[in-house]
Design a protein around this motif. Structure first.
Motif, PDB file in Angstrom:
ATOM      1  N   MET A   8       1.038  -1.192   0.471  1.00  0.00           N
ATOM      2  CA  MET A   8      -0.143   0.160   0.172  1.00  0.00           C
ATOM      3  C   MET A   8       0.846   1.210   0.500  1.00  0.00           C
ATOM      4  SD  MET A   8      -1.640  -0.474   3.587  1.00  0.00           S
ATOM      5  CE  MET A   8      -1.559  -2.269   4.166  1.00  0.00           C
TER       6      MET A   8
ATOM      7  N   MET B  15       5.886  -0.072   6.792  1.00  0.00           N
ATOM      8  CA  MET B  15       4.944  -1.217   7.388  1.00  0.00           C
ATOM      9  C   MET B  15       6.245  -1.366   8.459  1.00  0.00           C
ATOM     10  SD  MET B  15       2.837  -2.807   5.708  1.00  0.00           S
ATOM     11  CE  MET B  15       2.870  -4.468   5.652  1.00  0.00           C
TER      12      MET B  15
ATOM     13  N   PHE C  54       6.186 -11.025   2.085  1.00  0.00           N
ATOM     14  CA  PHE C  54       3.978 -11.281   2.162  1.00  0.00           C
ATOM     15  C   PHE C  54       3.702 -10.862   1.538  1.00  0.00           C
ATOM     16  CE2 PHE C  54       1.355 -10.918   5.177  1.00  0.00           C
ATOM     17  CZ  PHE C  54       0.689 -12.578   5.583  1.00  0.00           C
ATOM     18  N   CYS C  55       3.535  -8.954   1.054  1.00  0.00           N
ATOM     19  CA  CYS C  55       3.160  -8.936   0.254  1.00  0.00           C
ATOM     20  C   CYS C  55       3.154  -8.626  -0.927  1.00  0.00           C
ATOM     21  CB  CYS C  55       3.425  -6.810   0.392  1.00  0.00           C
ATOM     22  SG  CYS C  55       3.559  -6.178   1.772  1.00  0.00           S
TER      23      CYS C  55
ATOM     24  N   LYS D 250      -4.051  -8.253   0.358  1.00  0.00           N
ATOM     25  CA  LYS D 250      -5.588  -7.668   1.143  1.00  0.00           C
ATOM     26  C   LYS D 250      -5.881  -6.336   1.237  1.00  0.00           C
ATOM     27  CE  LYS D 250      -7.260 -10.040   4.249  1.00  0.00           C
ATOM     28  NZ  LYS D 250      -6.857 -11.080   5.377  1.00  0.00           N
ATOM     29  N   CYS D 251      -4.656  -5.618   0.924  1.00  0.00           N
ATOM     30  CA  CYS D 251      -4.673  -3.485   1.140  1.00  0.00           C
ATOM     31  C   CYS D 251      -5.981  -3.557  -0.198  1.00  0.00           C
ATOM     32  CB  CYS D 251      -4.230  -3.575   1.455  1.00  0.00           C
ATOM     33  SG  CYS D 251      -2.752  -3.723   0.270  1.00  0.00           S
TER      34      CYS D 251
ATOM     35  N   CYS E 231      -4.587  -4.350   7.003  1.00  0.00           N
ATOM     36  CA  CYS E 231      -3.761  -5.476   7.190  1.00  0.00           C
ATOM     37  C   CYS E 231      -2.839  -6.244   8.100  1.00  0.00           C
ATOM     38  CB  CYS E 231      -2.490  -4.256   6.599  1.00  0.00           C
ATOM     39  SG  CYS E 231      -0.713  -4.814   6.458  1.00  0.00           S
ATOM     40  N   PRO E 232      -2.607  -7.642   7.803  1.00  0.00           N
ATOM     41  CA  PRO E 232      -1.922  -8.308   8.767  1.00  0.00           C
ATOM     42  C   PRO E 232      -1.399  -8.236   9.863  1.00  0.00           C
ATOM     43  CG  PRO E 232      -2.688  -9.358   6.425  1.00  0.00           C
ATOM     44  CD  PRO E 232      -2.565  -8.013   6.356  1.00  0.00           C
ATOM     45  N   TYR E 233      -0.616  -7.485   9.633  1.00  0.00           N
ATOM     46  CA  TYR E 233       0.445  -6.795  10.646  1.00  0.00           C
ATOM     47  C   TYR E 233      -0.166  -5.610  10.969  1.00  0.00           C
ATOM     48  CZ  TYR E 233       4.442  -8.527   7.427  1.00  0.00           C
ATOM     49  OH  TYR E 233       5.429  -9.122   6.654  1.00  0.00           O
TER      50      TYR E 233
HETATM   51  S1  SF4 Z   1      -2.281  -5.697   3.812  1.00  0.00           S
HETATM   52 FE1  SF4 Z   1      -1.701  -7.349   2.537  1.00  0.00          FE
HETATM   53  S2  SF4 Z   1      -0.542  -7.015   0.585  1.00  0.00           S
HETATM   54 FE2  SF4 Z   1      -1.589  -5.199   1.670  1.00  0.00          FE
HETATM   55  S3  SF4 Z   1       0.533  -4.621   3.283  1.00  0.00           S
HETATM   56 FE3  SF4 Z   1      -0.521  -5.125   4.368  1.00  0.00          FE
HETATM   57  S4  SF4 Z   1       0.473  -7.216   3.894  1.00  0.00           S
HETATM   58 FE4  SF4 Z   1       0.940  -6.310   2.110  1.00  0.00          FE
END
Ligand code: SF4
Ligand code: SF4
Length: 386
Positions: free
Chosen positions: A244, A248, A281-282, A287-288, A336-338
């Motif tokens: 995104m 992060m 991972f991204c 998902k974003c 975001c999973p993070y």
């Molecule tokens: S939602 Fe997934 S792809 Fe988007 S920034 Fe977070 S980890 Fe990365």
């Protein structure tokens, strides 16, 4: 016995430090950005017609795109989709308060510098920054590519950026998960504005402190940046730039705001340890990009642009959506999973993602199982409604 062997093998597979070999080949942008092209600057000229003619002469490719979102109600406006007086007015007052900080981002420097070692001053700044409210804080050499070429906001509009400071101090402050998870409703804007203010106050204090110690320093705060804060923060070791386009962080993912101070004070840089597990991972996650209401985030693998590997964000689409909702949305950040809450379970998952490629791959899919492939925004709490 068979189960025990299977258990031991699975344990080894998922918990041994097998990071994988994914790496970026280039991370340094080949060209600097002109702040006049940033969306907030393009919004500003909508209210300053005297600047429009020159801007669209210099960048005619933006004229048609800008005319589309110039027609919309606008960020924090009464006619917008999510207008709610409580959260909108609360965010307005945070932005209003930031205006009082802008005149003091810079100031006179004590003529005789204190005799202090770089090591001692660095330790003080890093520890005091955390005491003031930073979640993480680091220092890097200030590079040309951190700086805008030209300013695009306020009285400095159109001026060349000339910042000869040697160091950038970057820090993060947390954005409250409860507020952000309601995005694109009003509380997300309220939290953004408050954390811009919060990070601005911390930046101002550190910059003023360093000037009183006898060293040139400048705070970079909302509406008054000479630089691209996420790039400085990355190089100061605070995180990586994800799909995104935001920083992060290991602690809170993208759920942060960044503050920056530039200075000539004697400091020691904090070493950056690149973490390419985030980019891998991204590459898998997306998902974003899936939840983004304006489809502004790329679903493609990371690509090389202007010399650096990164994902392209369609800023016109994102900002155009903000001008419809009246808020800064934040859906990408909140799913975001993070960005999950900072507790032992999520910290354990973040540890696994960083340290083991198999854990990382499974975590992408487990996040869908526990939080949904396309999580919905949460209800606005009653006290914030209206
Ligand atoms: S939602 Fe997934 S792809 Fe988007 S920034 Fe977070 S980890 Fe990365
Ligand atoms: S803030 Fe909203 S519109 Fe903008 S990129 Fe994120 S999800 Fe998309």
């Amino acid at each position: 016995m068979v189960f025990l062997i299977i258990f031991i093998l699975l344990f080894l597979l998922f918990f041994l430090p097998i990071k994988g070999s994914f790496k970026l080949s280039s991370e340094t942008p080949g060209k600097r950005i002109n702040e006049r092209n940033v969306m907030f600057s393009r919004l500003e000229i909508a209210k300053r017609p005297e600047l429009q003619k020159q801007y669209y002469k210099d960048f005619p490719e933006h004229k048609d795109l800008d005319e589309v979102w110039h027609q919309k109600p606008g960020l924090s406006s009464k006619g917008s989709q999510f207008y709610a007086p409580l959260s909108f007015k609360a965010s307005d007052v945070s932005f209003h308060t930031i205006e009082f900080l802008r005149p003091i981002v810079n100031g006179p420097v004590e003529p005789i510098p204190e005799d202090i070692s770089a090591e001692k001053l660095t330790t003080f700044v890093l520890k005091w920054g955390k005491k003031l409210g930073a979640v993480s804080i680091g220092i890097c050499d200030l590079k040309d590519y951190h700086l805008y070429t030209e300013r695009g906001r306020g009285e400095a509009y159109g001026k060349k950026v000339e910042n000869n400071h040697r160091y950038g101090i970057a820090f993060t402050v947390e954005m409250d998960e409860e507020y952000l998870s309601t995005g694109p409703a009003g509380p997300t804007l309220m939290e953004s504005a408050y954390q811009y203010l919060n990070s601005g106050v911390i930046s101002i204090q550190i910059a003023e402190f360093l000037r009183r110690m006898g060293f040139e320093s400048r705070a970079h705060i909302d509406g008054d940046y000479e630089l691209i804060a996420p790039l400085v923060a990355r190089d100061a070791g605070l995180g990586e730039l994800g799909r995104m386009g935001l920083l992060m962080t290991p602690e809170l993912g993208p759920r942060v705001r960044i503050g920056v101070i530039t200075t000539n004070a004697p400091l020691t840089i904090t070493e950056r340890k690149p973490d390419y597990t985030v980019h891998q991972f991204c590459n898998w996650c997306k998902k974003c990009a899936v939840v983004c209401p304006s489809q502004a985030i790329s679903k493609n693998p990371i690509e090389t642009m202007d010399g650096a590997e990164r994902w392209k964000i369609n800023h016109e689409k994102c900002f155009g959506y903000w001008c419809t909702t009246g808020t800064d949305c934040g859906r990408c950040m909140s799913v975001c999973p993070y960005a999950h809450k900072n507790n032992w379970l999520h910290n354990f998952v973040r540890w696994g993602i960083k340290n083991n490629i198999f854990f990382r791959y499974v975590a992408v899919h487990l996040d869908d199982v526990f939080y949904g492939k396309k999580p919905k925004p949460k209800e606005v709490p009653d006290w914030l409604k209206g």
